[in-house]
Design a protein around this motif. Structure first.
Motif, short mmCIF file in Angstrom:
data_model
loop_
_atom_site.label_atom_id
_atom_site.label_comp_id
_atom_site.label_asym_id
_atom_site.label_seq_id
_atom_site.Cartn_x
_atom_site.Cartn_y
_atom_site.Cartn_z
N ALA A 159 -8.90 13.02 -0.89
CA ALA A 159 -9.54 11.72 -0.41
C ALA A 159 -8.70 10.95 0.73
O ALA A 159 -7.48 11.26 1.16
N ASP A 160 -9.30 9.79 1.14
CA ASP A 160 -8.83 8.97 2.16
C ASP A 160 -7.89 7.90 1.31
O ASP A 160 -8.41 7.02 0.66
N PHE A 161 -6.68 7.84 1.70
CA PHE A 161 -5.76 6.79 1.13
C PHE A 161 -5.40 5.50 1.76
O PHE A 161 -4.58 4.69 1.44
N HIS A 162 -5.78 5.21 2.84
CA HIS A 162 -6.09 3.87 3.53
C HIS A 162 -6.44 2.91 2.49
O HIS A 162 -7.58 2.89 2.11
N GLY A 163 -5.68 2.05 2.05
CA GLY A 163 -5.94 0.92 0.94
C GLY A 163 -5.29 1.15 -0.06
O GLY A 163 -4.91 0.15 -0.97
N ALA A 164 -4.65 2.34 -0.47
CA ALA A 164 -3.86 2.60 -1.67
C ALA A 164 -2.70 2.06 -1.94
O ALA A 164 -1.93 1.95 -0.56
N ILE A 165 -1.99 1.96 -3.09
CA ILE A 165 -0.72 1.20 -3.16
C ILE A 165 0.23 2.73 -3.12
O ILE A 165 0.05 3.20 -4.47
N LEU A 166 0.99 2.87 -2.45
CA LEU A 166 1.81 4.12 -2.76
C LEU A 166 3.41 3.30 -3.10
O LEU A 166 3.68 2.57 -2.49
N THR A 167 4.00 4.27 -3.98
CA THR A 167 5.28 3.93 -4.29
C THR A 167 6.15 5.37 -4.14
O THR A 167 5.75 6.48 -4.44
N VAL A 168 7.33 5.36 -3.47
CA VAL A 168 8.21 6.40 -2.99
C VAL A 168 8.98 6.85 -4.52
O VAL A 168 10.00 5.66 -5.02
N VAL A 169 8.43 7.74 -5.23
CA VAL A 169 9.27 8.09 -6.40
C VAL A 169 10.52 8.98 -6.19
O VAL A 169 11.74 8.69 -7.01
N ARG A 170 10.50 9.80 -5.32
CA ARG A 170 11.88 10.48 -5.09
C ARG A 170 11.99 10.70 -3.51
O ARG A 170 10.60 10.88 -2.89
N SER A 171 12.87 11.05 -2.81
CA SER A 171 13.13 11.36 -1.61
C SER A 171 14.24 11.69 -1.31
O SER A 171 15.41 11.59 -2.01
N LYS A 172 14.56 12.43 -0.17
CA LYS A 172 15.79 12.97 0.33
C LYS A 172 16.60 11.91 0.67
O LYS A 172 17.97 11.97 0.56
N CYS A 173 15.89 10.94 1.29
CA CYS A 173 16.85 9.52 1.62
C CYS A 173 16.64 8.77 0.36
O CYS A 173 15.53 8.13 0.27
N PRO A 174 17.75 8.18 -0.27
CA PRO A 174 17.76 7.16 -1.20
C PRO A 174 17.46 6.08 -1.06
O PRO A 174 16.78 5.44 -1.88
N SER A 175 17.48 5.58 0.29
CA SER A 175 16.84 4.29 0.85
C SER A 175 15.50 4.10 0.72
O SER A 175 15.01 2.82 0.44
N TYR A 176 14.92 5.15 0.92
CA TYR A 176 13.26 5.00 0.51
C TYR A 176 12.75 4.87 -0.90
O TYR A 176 11.59 4.62 -1.01
N VAL A 177 13.47 5.17 -1.84
CA VAL A 177 13.15 5.45 -3.13
C VAL A 177 12.76 4.07 -3.52
O VAL A 177 13.63 3.11 -3.57
#
Length: 220
Positions: free
Chosen positions: A133-151
């Motif tokens: 699907a196209d995700f433009h307009g979706a609300i995304l949340t960073v659940v996990r990341s190698k960079c903790p500042s993004y979480v």
């Protein structure tokens, strides 16, 4: 038949039509002039050869003009697009409320795509449809990341590129989150789906034709 064609036109018929019948050299000169004007430009000996050996169609056929292909208008190159900042969102547009209508449109788009998100819906089927699907307009949340500042970063997706998501947070800040080594959560109508960014590194327009594995992996 030849005698009829070469016979003299009756005087009464000539008066009716307003023409005069020609004989002898005058007739020969008239025929030669008529044939010369009716045929494409040729030498006199070639005209005589045609008259003696071939049937003549007394109609001038125009030569077909060669079709010249029009040069297609070339689009901007990738370098020119970068110089013109085509893909950059202006600072005055970094407003969360500005993209809320886009989010409402996206939710309706996903409902139509998944034929309604119901408790009895098959999660695996919905997951497969969301991946393309196209995700433009979706609300995304960073659940996990190698960079903790993004979480924990949450916002509306305003631009998707091959390697990054650009989202607008509620604080009206534009965040650029790399897809690689990140897991994103998407929630709609109490249905939560996780996106493994490392398996998502394709352009949004190419994703519909890509085959995905049901289960993603990530090295954090």
């Amino acid at each position: 038949m030849e005698e009829i064609v070469q016979s003299k036109l009756p005087s009464e018929l000539g008066d009716l039509l307003g023409i005069q019948s020609l004989q002898g050299k005058k007739a020969q000169m008239f025929v030669s002039a008529f044939v010369k004007n009716s045929l494409p430009p040729q030498r006199q000996d070639m005209i005589k050869d045609v008259l003696l050996r071939k049937a003549v169609v007394l109609e001038y056929s125009k030569r077909k003009k060669k079709q010249t292909r029009k040069a297609k208008a070339k689009g901007l190159t990738a370098k020119e697009k970068r110089q013109l900042k085509v893909f950059q969102i202006k600072p005055e547009h970094h407003k969360y409320d500005l993209f809320l209508p886009l989010h409402e449109l996206w939710k309706q788009y996903i409902r139509d795509l998944c034929n309604g998100l119901k408790p009895e819906s098959n999660p695996q089927t919905i997951q497969q449809k969301l991946l393309k699907a196209d995700f433009h307009g979706a609300i995304l949340t960073v659940v996990r990341s190698k960079c903790p500042s993004y979480v924990g970063t949450t916002g509306i997706l305003v631009q998707e590129m091959k390697h990054v998501f650009k989202i607008i947070t509620k604080e009206n800040r534009l965040k650029v989150i790399p897809k690689r080594n990140s897991v994103f959560g998407v929630e709609i109508d109490c249905f939560v789906s996780h996106i493994f960014g490392s398996k998502f590194e394709v352009r949004s327009g190419e994703r519909s034709a890509k085959k995905f594995k049901v289960k993603g992996t990530i090295d954090l």
